[in-house]
Design a protein around this motif. Sequence first.
Motif, PDB file in Angstrom:
ATOM      1  N   CYS A   1       0.809  -1.228   0.000  1.00 54.46           N
ATOM      2  CA  CYS A   1       0.000   0.000   0.000  1.00 54.46           C
ATOM      3  C   CYS A   1       0.838   1.273   0.000  1.00 54.46           C
ATOM      4  CB  CYS A   1      -0.975  -0.002   1.168  1.00 54.46           C
ATOM      5  SG  CYS A   1      -0.193  -0.393   2.701  1.00 54.46           S
ATOM      6  N   CYS A   2       2.162   1.148   0.081  1.00 55.89           N
ATOM      7  CA  CYS A   2       3.027   2.335   0.097  1.00 55.89           C
ATOM      8  C   CYS A   2       3.707   2.479  -1.271  1.00 55.89           C
ATOM      9  CB  CYS A   2       4.069   2.176   1.205  1.00 55.89           C
ATOM     10  SG  CYS A   2       5.391   3.385   1.108  1.00 55.89           S
ATOM     11  N   PRO A   3       3.349   3.494  -2.056  1.00 52.53           N
ATOM     12  CA  PRO A   3       3.884   3.586  -3.420  1.00 52.53           C
ATOM     13  C   PRO A   3       5.381   3.876  -3.499  1.00 52.53           C
ATOM     14  CG  PRO A   3       2.505   5.493  -2.915  1.00 52.53           C
ATOM     15  CD  PRO A   3       2.364   4.544  -1.764  1.00 52.53           C
TER      16      PRO A   3
ATOM     17  N   PRO B   1      -0.718  12.147   3.276  1.00 59.78           N
ATOM     18  CA  PRO B   1       0.477  12.608   4.006  1.00 59.78           C
ATOM     19  C   PRO B   1       1.725  12.470   3.150  1.00 59.78           C
ATOM     20  CG  PRO B   1      -0.079  10.374   4.638  1.00 59.78           C
ATOM     21  CD  PRO B   1      -1.144  10.801   3.669  1.00 59.78           C
ATOM     22  N   CYS B   2       1.571  12.273   1.867  1.00 58.71           N
ATOM     23  CA  CYS B   2       2.535  11.568   1.039  1.00 58.71           C
ATOM     24  C   CYS B   2       2.807  12.286  -0.283  1.00 58.71           C
ATOM     25  CB  CYS B   2       1.878  10.219   0.743  1.00 58.71           C
ATOM     26  SG  CYS B   2       2.832   9.097  -0.230  1.00 58.71           S
ATOM     27  N   LEU B   3       4.063  12.297  -0.709  1.00 62.04           N
ATOM     28  CA  LEU B   3       4.381  12.816  -2.045  1.00 62.04           C
ATOM     29  C   LEU B   3       4.313  11.709  -3.093  1.00 62.04           C
ATOM     30  CD1 LEU B   3       5.366  15.193  -0.291  1.00 62.04           C
ATOM     31  CD2 LEU B   3       7.288  15.422  -1.843  1.00 62.04           C
TER      32      LEU B   3
ATOM     33  N   ALA C   1       7.635   3.207   3.644  1.00 55.65           N
ATOM     34  CA  ALA C   1       8.876   3.890   3.260  1.00 55.65           C
ATOM     35  C   ALA C   1       9.303   4.967   4.252  1.00 55.65           C
ATOM     36  CB  ALA C   1       8.700   4.516   1.878  1.00 55.65           C
ATOM     37  N   CYS C   2       8.346   5.611   4.883  1.00 50.62           N
ATOM     38  CA  CYS C   2       8.703   6.762   5.723  1.00 50.62           C
ATOM     39  C   CYS C   2       8.938   6.333   7.166  1.00 50.62           C
ATOM     40  CB  CYS C   2       7.585   7.800   5.689  1.00 50.62           C
ATOM     41  SG  CYS C   2       7.346   8.463   4.038  1.00 50.62           S
ATOM     42  N   PRO C   3       9.896   6.953   7.825  1.00 51.13           N
ATOM     43  CA  PRO C   3      10.099   6.644   9.239  1.00 51.13           C
ATOM     44  C   PRO C   3       8.809   6.885  10.029  1.00 51.13           C
ATOM     45  CG  PRO C   3      11.954   7.892   8.372  1.00 51.13           C
ATOM     46  CD  PRO C   3      10.899   7.883   7.294  1.00 51.13           C
TER      47      PRO C   3
ATOM     48  N   GLY D   1       6.060   5.338   9.333  1.00 52.52           N
ATOM     49  CA  GLY D   1       4.919   5.095   8.437  1.00 52.52           C
ATOM     50  C   GLY D   1       4.352   6.435   7.990  1.00 52.52           C
ATOM     51  N   CYS D   2       3.080   6.452   7.603  1.00 58.62           N
ATOM     52  CA  CYS D   2       2.500   7.674   7.019  1.00 58.62           C
ATOM     53  C   CYS D   2       2.427   8.832   8.016  1.00 58.62           C
ATOM     54  CB  CYS D   2       1.108   7.387   6.477  1.00 58.62           C
ATOM     55  SG  CYS D   2       1.103   6.116   5.209  1.00 58.62           S
ATOM     56  N   ILE D   3       2.425   8.553   9.320  1.00 57.21           N
ATOM     57  CA  ILE D   3       2.450   9.663  10.291  1.00 57.21           C
ATOM     58  C   ILE D   3       3.682  10.536  10.068  1.00 57.21           C
ATOM     59  CG2 ILE D   3       1.011   8.749  12.178  1.00 57.21           C
ATOM     60  CD1 ILE D   3       3.631   7.659  13.443  1.00 57.21           C
ATOM     61  N   GLY D   4       4.751   9.936   9.533  1.00 56.48           N
ATOM     62  CA  GLY D   4       5.982  10.690   9.248  1.00 56.48           C
ATOM     63  C   GLY D   4       6.163  10.930   7.759  1.00 56.48           C
ATOM     64  N   GLY D   5       5.075  10.934   7.014  1.00 58.54           N
ATOM     65  CA  GLY D   5       5.137  11.077   5.552  1.00 58.54           C
ATOM     66  C   GLY D   5       5.746  12.397   5.111  1.00 58.54           C
ATOM     67  N   GLY D   6       6.281  12.400   3.892  1.00 55.19           N
ATOM     68  CA  GLY D   6       6.954  13.584   3.355  1.00 55.19           C
ATOM     69  C   GLY D   6       6.027  14.760   3.101  1.00 55.19           C
TER      70      GLY D   6
HETATM   71  S1  SF4 Z   1       3.487   8.676   3.468  1.00 52.60           S
HETATM   72 FE1  SF4 Z   1       5.392   7.512   3.304  1.00 52.60          FE
HETATM   73  S2  SF4 Z   1       4.894   5.549   4.261  1.00 52.60           S
HETATM   74 FE2  SF4 Z   1       2.950   6.532   3.784  1.00 52.60          FE
HETATM   75  S3  SF4 Z   1       2.393   5.763   1.765  1.00 52.60           S
HETATM   76 FE3  SF4 Z   1       3.503   7.685   1.459  1.00 52.60          FE
HETATM   77  S4  SF4 Z   1       5.621   7.089   1.115  1.00 52.60           S
HETATM   78 FE4  SF4 Z   1       4.577   5.341   2.042  1.00 52.60          FE
END
Ligand code: SF4
Length: 460
Positions: free
Chosen positions: A185-187, A240-242, A384-386, A388-393
Amino acid sequence: QELGIRDIYWEGEQVNYKKDTSTFSLIKDPNKCVMCRRCETMCNEVQTCNVLSAVNRGFESFVGPAFNMDMADSSCTFCGQCVAVCPTAALTEMDNTTQVWNELVNPKKHVVVQIAPAVRVAIGEMFDMEPGTISTGKIVTALRKMGFDGVFDTNFGADLTIIEEATELIHRINHNGTLPMLTSCCPAWVKFFEHQFPDLLDIPSTCKSPQIMFGTIAKTYYAQKKNLKPENISVVSIMPCLAKKAEAKRPELTKDDHSNVDIVITTREFGRMMKSAGIDFANLPDSEFDKMMGESTGASIIFGTTGGVIEAATRTAYEWLTDEELEDVNFTQLRGLEGIREASVFIGEMELKIGIAHGLGNARKLLEDIQSGKSKFHAIEIMACPGGCIGGGGQPYHHGNMEILKKRQEALYVDDESRKKRKSHENKEIIQLYKEFIGEPYGEKAHELLHTHYVAREKI
Ligand code: SF4
Ligand code: SF4
Ligand code: SF4
């Protein structure tokens, strides 16, 4: 961002480089770079993507991919973690807010919006609220004020993902399929393994991500029920995500020339839109999501944190494999913020071995174990993000403050615990969707609508 600095006004000797706008996710403007090289450390040492390094020397130097190639041609995963640490906005998200405003004033478009789980526990920070404040009801009110025709929850897509993913896991276990199964689920994670581990493309689940599942159902089932043409529906995601911006443009995730998701904005862009519209977010009353794709369970809320997806899948897989009611749905052994975690869950006689990694450098270690035949897991969750999505870019900047991440994470578990329904297969709207439209989970129509495939890519 914090100080509202978008342009540089003072004069002096300046470099004049071309902005890199080649990707759907981020913009690189070397003219603003002060060569602090935080992005490089993040990309190379934490994420192990090795995309960014110093190009040229002395006054001419800036940070970019090898040979100063376009970011779109590099092995960038679009995780956005370099953006999260850049102090000067030399790296920023691609801004899609104008597109959203344009859709909202287009009378031909029926514009629906979905919000991801991690957005609701972070957006308040942009309005001086405490990190971890659960703002779901205020978000819904704000989106209605902005003019969206349907306000929905990505958690609906997350519950749907669990139905498909748990069924796929059980199918692989019962039919000697490829194990471990990896979440998909994480692109950014998907793009990472396509570049770095193209020999392992059969291992991840084939499930589309929750945002894309939501978009697919909006353009099919919802369109049918509302008597709308799919091309007249515009699906906007607040993420939360790029990486989700680029994900929405993947060719295999479009149908009949229509994207499943049309525009993706980040939590930060959403906050900016509300500010520009003069919305007093902190003082808004609460409202409820619209029906049909607005119901969700506690299981879907925890998708926003590392460990949450696999916990949600385990709740459903347990009941389906044992035919028994799961009394305690809290698999606390799967929770935490350590970079790599492992746990065993007993499902009847079976010991399900689970691995969890967040941050792509940690993911790489688990992937290398699979490659060398050392992996002992049946299922692995990777974000991918430290954190999870709570720490998304695309989240409000937390500047590496782990206390902020912990508060966002705690809030998701509090929200989960507050729900009467905490297993995805209890979601009534999802049950209705399968009954009326999809048929069997993991069946023919489910495959056509809700599953995808991956592409081997070069490592550059
Ligand atoms: S915010 Fe980070 S961990 Fe969440 S889906 Fe996007 S890239 Fe993956
Ligand atoms: S973090 Fe930003 S300012 Fe620092 S080197 Fe990277 S692009 Fe330049
Ligand atoms: S988005 Fe992620 S992979 Fe791409 S350059 Fe930034 S840190 Fe590296």
